[in-house]
Design an enzyme around this catalytic site. Structure first.
Site, PDB file in Angstrom:
ATOM      1  N   ASP A  72      29.022  34.786  25.345  1.00 27.73           N
ATOM      2  CA  ASP A  72      30.167  35.492  25.927  1.00 27.73           C
ATOM      3  C   ASP A  72      31.077  34.407  26.485  1.00 27.73           C
ATOM      4  O   ASP A  72      30.797  33.825  27.524  1.00 27.73           O
ATOM      5  CB  ASP A  72      29.676  36.436  27.033  1.00 27.73           C
ATOM      6  CG  ASP A  72      30.820  37.074  27.820  1.00 27.73           C
ATOM      7  OD1 ASP A  72      31.994  36.839  27.479  1.00 27.73           O
ATOM      8  OD2 ASP A  72      30.520  37.811  28.785  1.00 27.73           O
ATOM      9  N   LYS A 100      41.213  30.912  28.074  1.00 31.44           N
ATOM     10  CA  LYS A 100      41.126  32.051  27.144  1.00 31.44           C
ATOM     11  C   LYS A 100      42.452  32.811  27.069  1.00 31.44           C
ATOM     12  O   LYS A 100      42.773  33.405  26.051  1.00 31.44           O
ATOM     13  CB  LYS A 100      40.012  32.981  27.628  1.00 31.44           C
ATOM     14  CG  LYS A 100      39.643  34.098  26.668  1.00 31.44           C
ATOM     15  CD  LYS A 100      38.417  34.806  27.187  1.00 31.44           C
ATOM     16  CE  LYS A 100      38.008  35.986  26.361  1.00 31.44           C
ATOM     17  NZ  LYS A 100      36.763  36.594  26.903  1.00 31.44           N
ATOM     18  N   ASP A 137      35.668  47.564  30.674  1.00 31.29           N
ATOM     19  CA  ASP A 137      35.334  46.158  30.893  1.00 31.29           C
ATOM     20  C   ASP A 137      36.501  45.448  31.560  1.00 31.29           C
ATOM     21  O   ASP A 137      37.513  45.164  30.930  1.00 31.29           O
ATOM     22  CB  ASP A 137      34.990  45.498  29.546  1.00 31.29           C
ATOM     23  CG  ASP A 137      34.633  44.007  29.682  1.00 31.29           C
ATOM     24  OD1 ASP A 137      34.785  43.431  30.773  1.00 31.29           O
ATOM     25  OD2 ASP A 137      34.198  43.415  28.672  1.00 31.29           O
ATOM     26  N   GLU A 183      33.694  42.376  22.609  1.00 30.69           N
ATOM     27  CA  GLU A 183      32.891  42.429  23.835  1.00 30.69           C
ATOM     28  C   GLU A 183      32.368  43.841  24.163  1.00 30.69           C
ATOM     29  O   GLU A 183      31.187  43.992  24.462  1.00 30.69           O
ATOM     30  CB  GLU A 183      33.684  41.842  25.003  1.00 30.69           C
ATOM     31  CG  GLU A 183      33.740  40.317  24.887  1.00 30.69           C
ATOM     32  CD  GLU A 183      34.865  39.658  25.667  1.00 30.69           C
ATOM     33  OE1 GLU A 183      35.490  40.322  26.510  1.00 30.69           O
ATOM     34  OE2 GLU A 183      35.116  38.464  25.422  1.00 30.69           O
TER      35      GLU A 183
HETATM   36  N1  LIG Z   1      31.666  41.056  43.774  1.00 29.17           N
HETATM   37  C1  LIG Z   1      32.821  40.959  43.143  1.00 29.17           C
HETATM   38  N2  LIG Z   1      33.903  41.648  43.571  1.00 29.17           N
HETATM   39  C2  LIG Z   1      35.100  41.544  42.944  1.00 29.17           C
HETATM   40  N3  LIG Z   1      35.310  40.776  41.876  1.00 29.17           N
HETATM   41  C3  LIG Z   1      34.264  40.077  41.400  1.00 29.17           C
HETATM   42  C4  LIG Z   1      32.981  40.133  41.992  1.00 29.17           C
HETATM   43  N4  LIG Z   1      32.147  39.328  41.275  1.00 29.17           N
HETATM   44  C5  LIG Z   1      32.884  38.795  40.302  1.00 29.17           C
HETATM   45  N5  LIG Z   1      34.167  39.234  40.375  1.00 29.17           N
HETATM   46  C6  LIG Z   1      35.288  38.860  39.521  1.00 29.17           C
HETATM   47  O1  LIG Z   1      34.926  39.088  38.175  1.00 29.17           O
HETATM   48  C7  LIG Z   1      35.654  38.198  37.337  1.00 29.17           C
HETATM   49  C8  LIG Z   1      34.716  37.552  36.381  1.00 29.17           C
HETATM   50  O2  LIG Z   1      34.117  38.559  35.628  1.00 29.17           O
HETATM   51  P1  LIG Z   1      33.466  38.264  34.212  1.00 29.17           P
HETATM   52  O3  LIG Z   1      32.484  37.162  34.352  1.00 29.17           O
HETATM   53  O4  LIG Z   1      33.024  39.541  33.684  1.00 29.17           O
HETATM   54  O5  LIG Z   1      34.777  37.777  33.482  1.00 29.17           O
HETATM   55  P2  LIG Z   1      34.959  36.928  32.185  1.00 29.17           P
HETATM   56  O6  LIG Z   1      33.979  37.368  31.168  1.00 29.17           O
HETATM   57  O7  LIG Z   1      35.006  35.508  32.564  1.00 29.17           O
HETATM   58  O8  LIG Z   1      36.424  37.335  31.787  1.00 29.17           O
HETATM   59  P3  LIG Z   1      36.986  38.087  30.496  1.00 29.17           P
HETATM   60  O9  LIG Z   1      35.957  39.054  30.060  1.00 29.17           O
HETATM   61  O10 LIG Z   1      38.229  38.690  31.008  1.00 29.17           O
HETATM   62  O11 LIG Z   1      37.244  36.990  29.536  1.00 29.17           O
HETATM   63  C9  LIG Z   1      36.332  37.186  38.241  1.00 29.17           C
HETATM   64  O12 LIG Z   1      37.710  37.509  38.394  1.00 29.17           O
HETATM   65  C10 LIG Z   1      35.597  37.382  39.557  1.00 29.17           C
HETATM   66  O13 LIG Z   1      36.417  37.067  40.666  1.00 29.17           O
HETATM   67 MG   LIG Z   2      33.938  39.127  29.883  1.00 25.21          MG
END
Ligand SMILES: Nc1ncnc2c1ncn2[C@@H]1O[C@H](COP(=O)(O)OP(=O)(O)OP(=O)(O)O)[C@@H](O)[C@H]1O
Ligand SMILES: [Mg+2]
Length: 508
Positions: free
Chosen positions: A8, A70, A171, A149
């Site tokens: 991912d 990204k 998502d 995803e």
């Molecule tokens: N407890 C929380 N409360 C609010 N936001 C959170 C929390 N934990 C993580 N996040 C937010 O979730 C986001 C990251 O999520 P995730 O890892 O699913 O994203 P990603 O896969 O990197 O992004 P994308 O799928 O958009 O490419 C960040 O913006 C982070 O600040």
């Molecule tokens: Mg993601």
């Protein structure tokens, strides 16, 4: 033969997974023992540092740090120039991250890892998908599939909940938003409709909070942080993100910043935070409503709602979904790991030669996964002999793989060529769609009259990559075929050169 993994490749965090000996997907930890790796690259001379260490340095060395790449995938832009003067494109930065993940997985398994399924937001268009595949290639990975995803999340989820029904995958990650309606009919998983916004995620919530905190500091007589230097802004970004996370569990929190020697203490309540970000949530709401409508369903027909992405930890998200669907929203598996787990399942299936590989890998829980296109595909045409407009050939939300042919006509007597411009988007107005590629097709027959039928066939393969075919609409004679010459992507030579450079590069 080395191992296969599912990756991912997120805007803010990456996760990887592989099937264990029992055939169940497990997260593969990185070399620091973490289950997710920040998608951050810090350049120190010739060395690229990826992950938590880079993220920690983002505030102190912002000009040597690259984040959120990204969001730029599929753009022909330069996101970083190394000390040695080498310009790096978004896919090369992503390749550095992938190289680090690959090496971490190899360290974990003690054997080579050379094949992977990499996930992308369903809403990614062709150029972004191709750039993602290219990033894998540069990193020395054979990319078995570029998987959506939400589909990956549903595969992981479907493995545990074999019951039939319709569900909505919401998502909200760090940089992108995807909302998808799927139907699971026993052992088949089918995407009914998908929509999203590739520029909407936790990052935007952070931005709102940063603006708010900055305005409070200015109102209290302080100097604006946002108008200041990059290091300060990066520090504010860091603190805003931490505060946002705190507000998911606490009713209020405070952010402390020192600007020009003065300490500022800004208190934020969850209520204020929700108010300043309500329009962002509203955008996810209208897309969710749109996708349910496009699936020709009502909310009463949605059996379950599945939350994916770190940003769905915000209580405002759960509240929204529960009010729309009238049902509790579910977090089936850890929401930042579920996408990688689904990718691992598909990677194992893709790696097997068996025709019923998916059924074998999932112990019969899943036999087929059907996905849809997230973008309409068409060509530029001259309507009524005067207006240039977009003519959609493959409508969005068509089931993959798919091909649709549509008939047009030559514009004048003895026309010997057609300049075919392939578009992505819904609108008839060319101003609102993307021309993703073009090619000159030669008409091999002389003397055809004006209005002679020309058939254009556009098709998406299983990875949603586009092929174009043009035939004589009367005789069926083949006139030309091409894979889109993508204006935004790297060509073969550039890819090889980038791969060579990366093999030589040191990534830690
Ligand atoms: N407890 C929380 N409360 C609010 N936001 C959170 C929390 N934990 C993580 N996040 C937010 O979730 C986001 C990251 O999520 P995730 O890892 O699913 O994203 P990603 O896969 O990197 O992004 P994308 O799928 O958009 O490419 C960040 O913006 C982070 O600040
Ligand atoms: Mg993601």
């Amino acid at each position: 033969m080395g191992r296969v993994i599912g990756i991912d490749l997120g805007t803010t965090y990456c996760a990887m997974a592989a099937l264990n000996d029992a055939g169940v997907p497990d997260i593969v930890p990185n070399r620091e023992g973490e289950r997710i790796t920040p998608s951050v690259v810090l350049f120190q001379g010739d060395i690229a540092i990826v992950g938590s260490q880079a993220k920690r340095s983002a505030a102190s060395a912002p000009e040597d740090t690259v984040q959120f790449v990204k969001r730029h995938m599929g753009e022909k832009s330069i996101v970083y120039t190394t000390e040695a003067g080498k310009d790096l494109r978004p896919e090369e930065i992503s390749a550095l991250i992938l190289k680090r993940l690959k090496e971490d997985a190899e360290l974990h398994f003690g054997e080579p890892v050379d094949r992977a399924v990499i996930t992308v937001p369903a809403y990614f268009d062709d150029a972004r998908r191709t750039a993602t595949r290219d990033a894998g290639t540069i990193a020395g990975l054979e990319v078995l599939r570029v998987l959506n995803e939400p589909t990956a999340a549903a595969i992981a989820y479907g493995l545990r909940h074999a019951d039939a029904g319709v569900f909505l995958v919401y998502d909200l990650g760090g940089g992108t938003f995807d909302v998808t309606v799927m139907r699971s009919a026993g052992d088949e998983l089918e995407v009914l409709a998908t929509a999203g916004d590739r520029n909407l995620g936790g990052y935007d919530w952070d931005n709102r909070l940063m603006k708010h905190v900055d305005a409070e500091i200015v109102a209290a007589g302080g100097a604006s942080v946002l108008a200041g230097d990059e290091a300060r802004i990066a520090e504010l970004r860091d603190k805003a993100e931490i505060a946002k996370r705190t507000l998911s569990t606490s009713e209020q929190c405070s952010i402390v910043l020192s600007v020009d020697g003065a300490h500022h203490h800004v208190k934020v309540t969850r209520e204020t935070f929700e108010r300043m970000t309500s329009s962002l949530l509203g955008r996810t709401e209208s897309l969710a409503r749109q996708v349910v409508e496009e699936a020709r369903l009502s909310w009463a027909q949605i059996d379950r709602t599945l939350l994916v992405g770190g940003s769905t930890r915000m209580p405002m998200v759960t509240r929204l979904l529960e009010s729309m669907s009238g049902r509790p929203a579910e977090r089936g598996v850890a929401q930042d790991e579920v996408v990688a787990m689904g990718a691992a399942i598909l990677a194992a299936a893709e790696n097997s030669a068996a025709p019923d590989a998916l059924a074998q890998v999932t112990g019969g829980a899943l036999t087929a996964v059907r996905d849809v296109t997230s973008q309409s595909l068409g060509v530029e045409v001259l309507a009524d002999g005067e207006r240039v407009e977009n003519s959609v050939i493959v409508p969005r939300n068509s089931r993959l793989p798919c091909g649709v042919a549509k008939k047009y006509a030559t514009m004048y007597h003895d026309q010997r060529g057609i300049l075919l411009k392939v578009t992505e988007g819904e609108d008839t107005d060319m101003a609102y769609v993307n021309v993703i590629g073009q090619s000159e097709i030669r008409i091999p027959v002389a003397g055809l009259p004006e209005g002679h039928p020309v058939e254009v066939r556009l098709s998406y393969d299983i990875d949603a990559i586009i092929h174009v075919q043009v035939t004589d609409g009367q005789t069926g004679q083949h006139w030309g075929e091409f894979e889109i010459e993508r204006v935004a992507n790297m060509d073969g030579g550039q890819l090889r050169a980038a791969g060579d450079r990366l093999r030589a590069a040191e990534v830690i």
